[in-house]
Design an enzyme around this catalytic site. Structure first.
Site, PDB file in Angstrom:
ATOM      1  N   SER A 184       0.841  -1.200   0.000  1.00  0.00           N
ATOM      2  CA  SER A 184       0.000   0.000   0.000  1.00  0.00           C
ATOM      3  C   SER A 184       0.878   1.254   0.000  1.00  0.00           C
ATOM      4  O   SER A 184       1.643   1.445  -0.951  1.00  0.00           O
ATOM      5  CB  SER A 184      -0.945  -0.063   1.203  1.00  0.00           C
ATOM      6  N   ASP A 221     -10.012  -5.701  -3.129  1.00  0.00           N
ATOM      7  CA  ASP A 221      -9.438  -4.673  -2.254  1.00  0.00           C
ATOM      8  C   ASP A 221     -10.306  -3.421  -2.311  1.00  0.00           C
ATOM      9  O   ASP A 221     -10.505  -2.841  -3.386  1.00  0.00           O
ATOM     10  CB  ASP A 221      -8.013  -4.389  -2.763  1.00  0.00           C
ATOM     11  N   HIS A 278      -7.260  -6.124   1.233  1.00  0.00           N
ATOM     12  CA  HIS A 278      -6.064  -5.303   1.489  1.00  0.00           C
ATOM     13  C   HIS A 278      -5.286  -5.780   2.724  1.00  0.00           C
ATOM     14  O   HIS A 278      -4.330  -5.132   3.144  1.00  0.00           O
ATOM     15  CB  HIS A 278      -6.515  -3.849   1.684  1.00  0.00           C
TER      16      HIS A 278
END
Lengths: 282, 282
Positions: free
Chosen positions: A146, A225, A258
């Protein structure tokens, strides 16, 4: 450098350290996993950069990486995501200030004094780890998740002499074009968008020109996600790689989210990716 | 039963649930990992019992078990370690009250109302999981860590019709003889030590007589575990198994401690141990 805890793990050692960072002006923690092979000589090193709200601890405890690192003989460094401590300014939001350093050197406002995460990761911490542990400073890879995926791509592209191999999980590939990045870059760097592009993986790739000799980059992305469409947009980086001639494997995994349940599912492939590149006969 | 979170992981699904326990008189959480094979039919089930201070979450996030569970096609249930909630009495100490249910049915004082973890694990939760998920209720194993290793050994020995295969990490094998067990059993069961022996794996094995047909039990123990000499004492159980004719593999791993870094290093061997026994042709 002070040892806070150490554990045998898959025949190697996982240790958490604390040290005084001159670059950040505060006390920082990080973890290092040394595989069993490090007892017999220097090994390759993979730096893993975490995402928003994380510390060194999330990857260290949740990624399930060390069994694979032991099998392939690679060390793993997991740094924190921002400067820390009572003297460091913070913001109420989860996506700015502490836990959200974005792996850049801030130049604006109260942030400029401590938020120098680019220099910390690439220079200070890297030098410390290469000096203190049995790792090969010429055989390093970088990965992350991320915000840390953004860090891995940008620092990997900007410092090829340090990081030979690059991969990322669910990276923010174009921070200049998405809300997380726009907020962070405005706060840390100001409004000059030309400055932002120096810290944007997609923009870096767009200006890189032909890079056919660079090793392949691996990106894994969960298709389920929640941040995919608004914040991550991996196709922007894929398009830039295609234009630049950069080899990229971008895998979209249906239904994965995620979380670290996603990361642990594919971390072995990333360790193999880095090991293959770093141990390639040259 | 309410789903709190769910994640794809190694092609299977890890889900955290909340439910109202009639046995415990409170709301409880647990996690279930279903391997990809569960989509095509019922799979074997392994229950993992956690140690002091833990919840379902420690194993779920830190054990690195689900890749191996997916590879071998076994589901994993991770329950909590005690009743929970504001209506449940607690103790200031970490080793009594909440987080320290010891997998027994308390009979004394304020604990008798809610602290019925033996019935909860073996009856209520097991029935719920076997009813709601694609698992084979006749093909189950049990394992656990520390206090949960005590739970795995005792519940496995007392309920062979439910749990065919048994293993443990750093178990409290003789709670009647060590401080953790003496404190918990006195508080939950009173001073009658005959009653304690019904919940003591070493005592259960001592009275079991010859058990040569029972499947082998696997115990892994860190040789660098700070609790080894005072609280765990695995040789007491090994001696009892030897006398009873119970097959036991007890492995002492030099330098490993009591943490999940130890558990993750050997969890694959436990999954293989249970899978081999549960899928054996009979």
């Amino acid at each position: 450098m002070k040892e806070l805890e150490t554990h045998l793990c898959f025949g190697g050692t996982l240790t958490v350290y604390e040290h005084e960072s001159a670059v950040l002006g505060c006390t920082m923690k990080f973890s290092v996993f040394l595989p069993p092979q490090a007892r017999d000589g220097d090994v390759t090193l993979l730096t893993y950069l975490s995402g928003l709200t994380c510390t060194y601890d999330n990857f260290t405890t949740k990624a399930g990486a060390y069994g694979f690192a032991a099998a392939h003989g690679i060390a793993i460094l997991a740094p924190d995501t921002s400067p820390r401590g009572d003297d460091v300014p913070d913001d109420e939001a989860y996506d700015f200030g502490k836990g959200a350093g974005f792996y850049i050197n801030a130049t604006r406002g109260v942030w400029a004094q401590h938020f120098k995460m680019e220099d910390y990761i690439v220079k200070e911490l890297n030098a410390l780890v290469c000096k203190e542990f049995s790792v090969l400073d010429g055989k390093q890879g970088i990965t992350g998740h991320s915000m840390g995926g953004h860090g891995a791509l940008t620092l990997g592209l900007k410092y090829p002499e340090t990081f030979t191999s690059i991969s990322a999980f669910a990276p923010i590939v174009a921070p200049s074009q998405v809300p997380w990045g726009e907020k962070a870059f405005t706060g840390y760097l100001g409004d000059d968008k030309e400055e932002w592009l120096k810290h944007d993986a997609t923009a870096l790739m767009q200006v890189a020109g032909k890079r056919t000799d660079a090793p392949e980059i691996l990106i894994d992305q969960g298709g389920g996600d929640d941040f995919l469409d608004e914040q991550l947009k991996p196709h922007l980086f894929a398009d830039a790689c295609s234009s630049a001639g950069q080899k990229l494997t971008l895998r979209i995994h249906n239904g994965y989210d995620h979380s670290y349940y996603f990361i642990q599912s594919y971390i072995e492939d990333h360790i193999i990716h880095h090991t293959n590149i770093l141990t390639e006969k040259s």
